[in-house]
Write a protein that holds these residues in place. Structure first.
Motif: not given
Lengths: 213, 189
Positions: B135-143
């Protein structure tokens, strides 16, 4: 011949008849003696002595250098003999030949120790381009090995760590850690773990120079 | 016939010495000393010469002996030392030029919030790419976490693809690319 040269004894007696002449004569003889002795005795002996002394100083310096070198060689030799096990171990970790069997054993040990499964191992005799670019000395040779291993995420990370820490140097050129797809896992692909490691590595060996090189 | 014999029992009286008599006596005395000193100098010089010659011979013998002993080490032992030295130096260079990804991978996986999703981590040279589905929030968090880490010099989302139903779920496939600040091994201690 004039009369005065005919009888040298008489001439000498006449010469030494006065204290003044005797003084001159003894002084002259002494000076001549000193000059002759200096020329034929003292100066050659002294110059020879000083020359030899200088040569001896050079010899002393040479002896000091040779002694230092010998002491170093003896110490190194002693150290070498006392660390034969270490030298032998070093020659195993950085051998003269590729010794692919040792690579197979090593990688198999690493995967087994980390509860993983070594699925495939492939060798390539050619060195990697990255190795060629490094311009190592001629004796250093490299070959490539690729592995595929299955295991859990942590075990595969441990494999990478063990590969990097291995004293038989294995250099990871590239790697990928994939989590298997859910479909594959559902079909039983996760027997050894959910992840797959693909690593391209290179290993090295050191060829001995030819005799006379 | 008697002959008178005359005995002169008086001590002979010498005429007083003249200047030249005194000079002669003085020169005669000094000359002896000078000649003696000269002879002593000659003797000393020759003795010294003999001593230094003897020393030279002894030193030459010592040099020969040392050279012979060193010859053994040069021929028999030194090639072994040199081989080990060269090997060691080569080994250290290879080791130092080797790559080290363990810490990087550990860090990346520590940021992944949902390990159950599709995830592929690739590493080559100083570049790491993370291909995943999340999910995009996880991707954003990872980034964000990767950008905040000093391990990486640049981090960007290379690809982000979402299908229609994924848009609604805010889930998609992504490729995150990061450049490593350091990926070589620590030198051997």
């Amino acid at each position: 011949m004039p009369q005065r040269y005919r009888n040298p004894n008489k001439r000498l007696n006449e010469l030494l008849s006065t204290a003044q002449n005797k003084s001159y004569f003894v002084g002259a003889v002494t000076v001549v003696f000193i000059v002759v002795m200096s020329i034929v005795g003292i100066i050659p002996a002294y110059s020879s002595f000083t020359f030899q002394n200088e040569e001896n100083t050079k010899r002393d310096q040479l002896i000091a250098k040779l002694t230092t070198k010998l002491t170093t060689s003896q110490a190194l030799s002693k150290q070498y003999d006392s660390k034969q096990d270490l030298v032998a171990y070093f020659k195993i970790t950085f051998p003269d030949l590729p010794n692919q069997q040792s690579i197979i054993t090593l990688l198999d040990d690493i995967t087994q120790t980390n509860n993983s499964h070594l699925q495939k191992i492939t060798f390539n005799k050619n060195p990697a381009p990255v190795f060629v670019q490094q311009n190592y000395e001629e004796q250093i040779k490299s070959q490539q090995v690729n592995i595929t291993a299955d295991g859990s995420q942590s075990s595969l990370l441990s494999i990478v760590r063990d590969i990097e820490n291995s004293r038989r140097t294995l250099n990871i050129i590239s790697l990928s850690i994939d989590r298997k797809s859910q479909d594959a896992l559902d079909q039983g692909a996760g027997l050894y773990g959910d992840y797959t490691l693909n690593a391209q590595m290179e290993y090295y060996f050191y060829t001995k120079p030819l005799i006379g090189e | 016939m008697e002959t008178n014999r005359i005995f002169n029992l008086l001590k002979p009286v010498q005429p007083p010495p003249t200047f030249w008599d005194k000079t002669y006596d003085w020169i005669l005395g000094k000359a002896r000393i000078v000649i003696l000193v000269t002879e002593l100098l000659i003797v000393f010089a020759f003795v010294a010469k003999v001593i230094v010659d003897t020393q030279a011979r002894a030193k030459d013998e010592q040099i020969t002996s040392l050279k012979n002993e060193l010859g053994f080490y040069s021929a028999q032992r030194e090639p072994l030392f040199r081989d080990v030295q060269k090997r060691d130096s080569a080994y250290q260079r290879l080791w130092t030029n080797g790559t080290s990804y363990t810490e990087v991978l550990n860090e990346i996986y520590s940021y992944v919030q949902n390990p159950g999703v599709q995830l592929t981590v690739n590493a080559e040279k100083n570049r790491v790419s993370i291909l995943g589905y999340d999910d995009l929030s996880s991707v954003q968090s990872l980034e964000t976490q990767l950008k905040a880490s000093p391990t990486f010099t640049s981090v960007f989302v290379d690809t982000l693809s979402l299908e229609q139903k994924e848009i609604l779920q805010s889930t998609g496939q992504y490729v995150l690319v990061a450049t490593l600040s350091e990926y070589k091994r620590e030198p051997l201690k």
